[in-house]
Design an enzyme around this catalytic site. Structure first.
Site, mmCIF file in Angstrom:
data_model
loop_
_atom_site.group_PDB
_atom_site.id
_atom_site.type_symbol
_atom_site.label_atom_id
_atom_site.label_comp_id
_atom_site.label_asym_id
_atom_site.label_seq_id
_atom_site.Cartn_x
_atom_site.Cartn_y
_atom_site.Cartn_z
ATOM 1 C CB SER A 1 9.127 3.022 15.566
ATOM 2 O OG SER A 1 8.787 3.585 14.319
ATOM 3 C CG LEU A 2 12.044 4.964 22.023
ATOM 4 C CD1 LEU A 2 13.335 4.305 21.548
ATOM 5 C CD2 LEU A 2 12.376 6.209 22.847
ATOM 6 C CG HIS A 3 6.255 2.751 19.477
ATOM 7 N ND1 HIS A 3 5.666 3.904 19.023
ATOM 8 C CD2 HIS A 3 6.559 2.026 18.360
ATOM 9 C CE1 HIS A 3 5.601 3.864 17.696
ATOM 10 N NE2 HIS A 3 6.147 2.747 17.274
ATOM 11 C CB SER B 1 9.923 5.389 9.775
ATOM 12 O OG SER B 1 9.419 5.118 11.062
ATOM 13 C CB CYS C 1 5.466 -3.844 16.275
ATOM 14 S SG CYS C 1 7.197 -3.456 15.936
ATOM 15 C CB CYS D 1 2.871 7.267 3.439
ATOM 16 S SG CYS D 1 3.191 6.010 4.688
ATOM 17 C CD GLU E 1 -2.591 -1.193 2.643
ATOM 18 O OE1 GLU E 1 -3.774 -1.502 2.611
ATOM 19 O OE2 GLU E 1 -1.995 -0.933 3.687
ATOM 20 C CB CYS F 1 2.273 -2.662 13.672
ATOM 21 S SG CYS F 1 2.447 -2.396 11.888
ATOM 22 C CG ASN G 1 -5.404 3.413 13.011
ATOM 23 O OD1 ASN G 1 -6.586 3.531 13.282
ATOM 24 N ND2 ASN G 1 -4.975 3.022 11.823
ATOM 25 C CD GLU H 1 12.899 -1.359 10.143
ATOM 26 O OE1 GLU H 1 11.922 -0.901 10.777
ATOM 27 O OE2 GLU H 1 13.928 -0.696 9.923
#
Ligand code: SAH
Length: 379
Positions: free
Chosen positions: A250-252, A227, A142, A131, A118, A145, A326, A194
């Site tokens: 992407s720490l989170h 990213s 993850c 994107c 996508e 996700c 999301n 990734e």
């Protein structure tokens, strides 16, 4: 591929090796896989003078044409032969979804082998962001996700990545997006996959996207964001490439205990190592690193985690991007309470660390952060 495997944790490397065995066919070679010297060599192999490579490049990268029939500066028989050899169709639009009055457009693409990826185009008053996906699926697993749940299908080729930007650039040039004709100004590698686990193809794609036309699409390196979950050796390698693209990490979670769960690759490279690599990236490129933080209700949104995050980042060249989670289908997690998210932001800001809440576009078309983060790179 060998490179990608080296960078992956053991379990993921095994998964990727399995994928490699299944992957008999590679995407067909395309002009956008090749640098200018490679293009000249390719046309020479086909018995054509080298200047044909420049003609093709001007059509594809300059005029955004990939239909050989329209390349009237090439003799008719040469057109067909060069087109078949260097401009094979790579991605077919399977579905198009729109929202935000047509200024957010998600495309589901089918690749030559049936793999799906996508991309999302987002038009803002001051910029147009594409994107893009770097892999079909993702091996990073993850749990919040959607892409991570299905595992990795395969790496995309350089040209398959470039084709997503090409499609957006062509739609903009043709005036197909409300607001009149325009250009794609920004590219974010925040779609499926990734990017640093597909290092070689992604790096070449960055060059094709940012080289001035007709070598490439001519988008500024500073407007491209890669990213990553935090593949430390690959971040260090990227830092040494002499590029000025933005890095997003992407720490989170600011602590290893939680990050081991949210971003499983953290079991291999810990928060401190990831931030070390991020600081090296910032030092060698002069660019502020984006720290991505999906706000997950009662999971990573506690005040103490905001304070810990701020203390890790204070004084560093970083910007925190808070992303309302999301929720993915079937997930037990949801977005943070807005008041909790606001306090989280305030605590980070209070320590002098730049922080914003990411504009999430396209939630209605499942194009917001998830598989597809509707990201606006901070300025
Ligand atoms: N693999 C890369 C790039 C793809 S994901 C990476 O992880 O950085 C792009 C961004 O969207 C990442 O920050 C990712 O953590 C985030 N993301 C993934 N799923 C999400 C979700 N359900 N809600 C909010 N952000 C999500």
């Amino acid at each position: 591929m060998a490179e990608a495997i080296e960078l992956l944790p053991a379990g993921l490397a095994a998964a990727e090796a399995g994928v490699r065995d299944r992957r008999q066919a590679r995407p067909p070679r395309h002009l956008a896989d090749l640098d200018p010297a490679g293009r000249r060599a390719a046309v020479a192999e086909l018995g054509q003078p080298e200047y044909r490579a420049d003609q093709l490049s001007r059509h594809y990268f300059g005029r955004l044409t990939d239909d050989p029939a329209g390349m009237t500066d090439l003799p008719a028989d040469v057109r067909a032969a060069l087109g078949a050899a260097l401009l094979p169709p790579l991605l077919t639009a399977e579905r198009e979804l729109e929202c935000d009055a047509g200024t957010t457009r998600k495309t589901l693409w089918r690749a030559f082998d049936g793999a799906f990826v996508e991309s999302v185009l987002m038009r803002y008053p001051d910029r147009v962001t594409m994107c893009v996906s770097s892999q079909a699926g993702c091996g990073m697993a993850c749990p919040f996700c959607a892409t991570g749940q299905a595992g990795l299908t395969r790496n995309l080729s350089t040209a398959e990545i470039v084709a997503q930007v090409f499609a957006g650039a062509r739609a903009m040039a043709a005036g197909a997006v409300p607001g009149g004709p325009g250009r794609v100004s920004n590219v974010v590698f925040m779609g499926m996959g990734e990017p640093l686990a597909n290092y070689r193809s992604v790096l070449a794609a960055v060059r094709r996207i940012t080289d001035p036309a007709p070598a490439g699409l001519g988008i500024s390196q500073r407007s491209v964001t890669v990213s990553t979950v935090g593949l430390v050796p690959a971040i260090r390698k990227l830092a040494a490439e002499g590029l000025s693209v933005r890095l997003a990490v992407s720490l989170h979670a600011p602590d290893d205990k939680l990050r081991d769960e949210l971003v499983p690759v953290n079991r291999r490279w810990k928060v401190a190592e990831v931030l070390d690599a991020a600081w090296q990236y910032a030092a060698s490129t002069g660019r502020r690193v984006s720290i991505e933080y999906a706000m997950i209700r009662n999971v990573n949104d506690q005040a103490w985690r905001a304070d810990l995050l701020a203390s890790l980042l204070a004084g560093g060249l970083a910007h925190v991007n808070l992303i309302p989670l999301n929720p993915t289908p079937g997930s037990r997690w949801t977005a943070s309470d807005p008041a909790v998210a606001a306090e989280f932001l305030d605590r980070i800001a209070a320590r002098g660390v730049p922080v914003t809440v990411r504009d999430t576009r396209g939630t209605e078309i499942d194009g917001a952060c998830g598989q597809l983060a509707a990201a606006s790179a901070p300025g």
